[in-house]
Enzyme design. Structure first.
Site, short mmCIF file in Angstrom:
data_model
loop_
_atom_site.label_atom_id
_atom_site.label_comp_id
_atom_site.label_asym_id
_atom_site.label_seq_id
_atom_site.Cartn_x
_atom_site.Cartn_y
_atom_site.Cartn_z
N GLN A 16 0.85 -1.20 0.00
CA GLN A 16 0.00 0.00 0.00
C GLN A 16 0.88 1.24 0.00
O GLN A 16 1.07 1.87 1.04
CB GLN A 16 -0.89 -0.04 1.25
CG GLN A 16 -1.91 1.05 1.32
CD GLN A 16 -3.11 0.79 0.45
OE1 GLN A 16 -3.58 -0.33 0.37
NE2 GLN A 16 -3.59 1.81 -0.19
N PHE A 17 1.42 1.60 -1.17
CA PHE A 17 2.32 2.75 -1.24
C PHE A 17 1.64 4.06 -0.83
O PHE A 17 2.29 4.99 -0.39
CB PHE A 17 2.95 2.88 -2.63
CG PHE A 17 2.02 3.40 -3.69
CD1 PHE A 17 1.98 4.76 -3.96
CD2 PHE A 17 1.22 2.53 -4.42
CE1 PHE A 17 1.12 5.25 -4.94
CE2 PHE A 17 0.38 3.01 -5.40
CZ PHE A 17 0.33 4.37 -5.66
N THR A 18 0.31 4.11 -0.91
CA THR A 18 -0.40 5.35 -0.58
C THR A 18 -0.36 5.68 0.92
O THR A 18 -0.73 6.78 1.30
CB THR A 18 -1.86 5.30 -1.07
OG1 THR A 18 -2.52 4.20 -0.44
CG2 THR A 18 -1.93 5.15 -2.58
#
Length: 150
Positions: free
Chosen positions: A78-80
């Site tokens: 989940q890079f966000t």
């Protein structure tokens, strides 16, 4: 390394219409990685997750860990989680590690969790467009950043 941990009674990950991971009774872990994350971050965070006492005992007190309930884990990249939102209205993801750095750390994180838990950890697929479905139990949602461990 930052995680959002959700205690779930069920969770699944679907990619292009195919369910690739599914658990009941455990944790959905959303994982965000930055460039300066190391194996030390992985070890500390993995140990924290598998030993986190956030499952209820017979007295409805959060006093049990994944070990105690024989729970499972799904890890989703989940890079966000590392979105910068201070300036403007479009989040910037400049802090998130690029795939050449993030993928080996993601894979090491999953392997370290498996070693600590003593069983297979299910995952989504790094970089894929995933549909994550969950039933948050409680709701219990905890955010942990390995950079804030001291």
């Amino acid at each position: 390394m930052k995680v959002v941990i959700q205690r779930v009674t069920k969770a699944s990950v679907t990619i292009e219409g195919e369910k690739v991971a599914s658990i009941t009774n455990g944790l959905l872990v959303l994982l965000g990685i930055v460039d300066d994350d190391t194996q030390e971050d992985i070890n500390w965070l993995s140990n924290k997750i598998v030993n986190l006492r956030i499952f209820e005992d017979d007295h409805q007190v959060m006093n049990k860990s994944l070990f105690d309930i024989n729970g499972d884990i799904i890890v989703v990249s989940q890079f966000t989680l590392h979105a910068a939102t201070k300036k403007g209205n479009r989040p910037s993801y400049i802090k998130a590690a690029k795939p050449d750095v993030a993928i080996p750390l993601y894979e090491a994180f999953v392997k370290t969790l498996e070693a600590g838990l003593g069983k297979t950890v299910q995952t989504g697929e790094f970089g894929a467009d995933m549909k994550v479905e969950l039933l948050n139990d409680g709701p219990v949602t905890i955010i942990i950043d390995s950079k804030n461990k001291e």
